[in-house]
Write an enzyme that holds these catalytic residues in place. Structure first.
Site, short mmCIF file in Angstrom:
data_model
loop_
_atom_site.label_atom_id
_atom_site.label_comp_id
_atom_site.label_asym_id
_atom_site.label_seq_id
_atom_site.Cartn_x
_atom_site.Cartn_y
_atom_site.Cartn_z
N GLU A 91 0.84 -1.20 0.00
CA GLU A 91 0.00 0.00 0.00
C GLU A 91 0.88 1.26 0.00
O GLU A 91 1.87 1.33 0.73
CB GLU A 91 -0.88 0.00 1.26
N LYS A 130 -9.70 2.30 -2.54
CA LYS A 130 -9.92 1.64 -1.25
C LYS A 130 -11.34 1.85 -0.74
O LYS A 130 -11.77 3.00 -0.55
CB LYS A 130 -8.90 2.21 -0.25
N CYS A 140 -5.70 -2.87 2.11
CA CYS A 140 -5.44 -2.82 3.56
C CYS A 140 -6.66 -3.13 4.43
O CYS A 140 -7.12 -4.26 4.51
CB CYS A 140 -4.81 -1.49 3.92
#
Lengths: 365, 365
Positions: free
Chosen positions: A118, A192, A229
């Site tokens: 990330e 994300k 994540c």
């Protein structure tokens, strides 16, 4: 994982007898043998010279009516190189130089799909909760320095590369994974979906939850998706990538030991089992120190432990907790359908019932 | 887990130094110390005399504005007692006699919510794919022998008891968990939502997927739900129990080593983390042999390994793989909200987005 500099897997390997070790591996890794692959002498040497670990494992499938569909995957975990006080362009270029060497080894090992951690081209400054000083780390998904750098490598090595960056889209920031195809072209991006707001990691003060849904990229080497994540904590996020056809889902992360290190081996592995695809978990390493406007310091250490899981729940050992590393995973994508056919989770999922129940919950909350 | 009669956890405990063992426990169990509880001398003796293991652990929460809400849970794994060729009433009574002794120890240890394994009062004959010979093992949820037997114990010990049976509802069979309250009254039931059709375990030839949705039972000692066996593979099944308010979800099972023993420690643990509740995983032990109509034999061995997980991902060691056992778990239910507040998975779940996406998938498939 290291204990005072020693790898816990190594300790267990040395202390258990072969029969005990097999049982240990079966329970904790899903199979008695890790199916390690040898890498070239030149790759080992490059790893030693440039101080990064190389590990390689194989997940094979049963012989079946289809020919094997082998994908060779590379996962890179790395620390930053320069102090966070250096000019941003210098910091970024130093990371590029490090990654350039690791990717050249991945290419020599015939890796065809590669994923970075990330926001790989910068320190994870989001823990400072300050924006201005770090804003120049953000970049265009389609034209920024990370894209330009990786695009040329993707083309050179005919490699699909996933580049998770901090995207700046005309002033609006996003936490984005860019997919570059094997010709070096921009193939698409995913933003994300779920953002943490925990302690100093308050990502909602930087950008919004993603607006790109759950895209699956039909690359030359397999159907891939990216769950960035914190999104790994959401079962529905994993599920939708599966329903949309993903065979491999990457989980590039930046996560610290205080935040559920014991979850790390559970969630992506569970997702692989539940959804019948491969998962690849990548976490950064090293310690990063930031100076805030009021001169106070923020310090964060990341624990690496990058690993991959097959749809049958078998997993590789993790990379180091402290060193840079390249994890190479050879996988036969036929295993996805084979496991689904064996277990029938997709067939027994009753999605119509859940669509209704979920709709009812959303309607009342 | 045992290797040639020796417990692998014990081996690891003896071979690692204290520092290494702490690190091992932290990674594999979520915490360095198992927080074991002492049981009474009389309980230990009863366990020895009646050949069942007793283990007890604690999951405490931080001090907060609410008083602690301690629930003491009992999980029982057991083998059948008599040959499957004996009259069905004798087989059932022999299991009752065994369970009677174990529950009396649970009561002496102040257990307030107790759960038995899937179809606890019979051998798991579903692997025969034959019905007629075994039909008398099915029973009424509200009035059958299992209910009558457990109802009196529930009342005697002021204990909530979950009794997973094979229900016969006027000729129609269901795989059902009956919840009996602390007064010995029928509180409700839940029917297994997802049925395996794998190898000889073709449950769809016996009964239909459950029609009771995702009920949560608001008992005197906490809000509980039951996810029966194969339902643990479905993330949405776990999710709905959580959205409906469960603080503890039990997973009574009958699962054999060939079927993903390495999943056992992953799925219920992941569910606890993802949904912010406690999970309790119970699996039967022992070997069961059945004679089919054509005189062929079917033999199945179950691996026990009953364990519990807290919402922060911490888990207890498992019970034996081969012996009967009682796992006692003291848990502060305040931990559910504390973990949710810390991690925010519920707050960042974007259920509206998923309700829409799921509806779209269901509409097109």
């Amino acid at each position: 994982m290291e204990v005072s500099g020693t790898n816990l897997d190594e300790i267990i390997k040395n202390k258990l007898n072969p029969h005990q070790l097999k049982e240990f591996n079966k329970i904790y890794y899903g199979r008695a043998d890790h199916c390690e692959l040898k890498v070239k002498q030149s790759s080992s040497e490059a790893g030693k010279n440039n101080k990064f670990q190389i590990a390689a494992y194989s997940f094979l499938a049963e012989k079946e009516t289809r020919d094997p569909r082998i994908a060779k995957i590379g996962l890179i975990q790395h620390s930053i190189v320069l102090s966070t006080e250096k000019p941003i362009e210098e910091q970024r270029q130093a990371i590029f130089n490090k990654i350039d060497k690791i990717i050249s080894v991945a290419a020599a090992e015939d890796v065809k799909v590669l994923c970075l951690q990330e926001t790989w081209s910068m320190p994870f400054f989001l823990c400072t909760r300050e924006k201005d000083k770090w804003a120049n780390f953000t970049e265009s998904a389609e034209q920024g320095p990370s894209f330009t750098f990786l695009s040329s490598l993707a083309k050179k090595y005919q490699m699909v590369i996933i580049s998770p960056i901090l995207e700046n889209d005309e002033g609006t920031w996003w936490n984005t994974a860019v997919v570059i195809n094997e010709k070096g072209e921009f193939m698409g991006k995913h933003r994300k979906n779920h953002l943490p707001s925990i302690g100093s990691f308050s990502e909602t003060s930087y950008y919004s939850p993603g607006n790109t849904g759950h895209p699956v990229f039909d690359t030359k080497y397999g159907k891939i998706a990216v769950n960035i994540c914190y999104g790994r904590h959401q079962a529905l996020n994993w599920l939708m990538f599966g329903l949309n056809g993903a065979e491999i889902v990457f989980n590039p992360a930046a996560t610290i030991a205080e935040f559920g290190e014991s979850f790390w081996g559970i969630e992506a592995r569970n997702a692989a089992i539940a959804n019948g695809y491969f998962t690849c978990s990548i976490n950064r390493v090293g310690t990063e120190i930031f100076t805030k406007i009021d001169n106070s310091k923020v310090k964060r250490s990341y624990y690496g432990s990058t690993y991959a899981t097959a749809p049958n729940g078998h997993r590789t050992p993790g990379l180091s907790k402290v060193n840079d590393g390249l994890l190479i995973v050879e996988m036969d994508l036929n295993l996805c359908r084979q496991v689904k056919d064996q277990w029938g989770f997709n067939m027994t999922a009753r999605l119509d019932m859940y669509a209704q129940e979920l709709e009812a919950v959303v309607g009342t909350k």
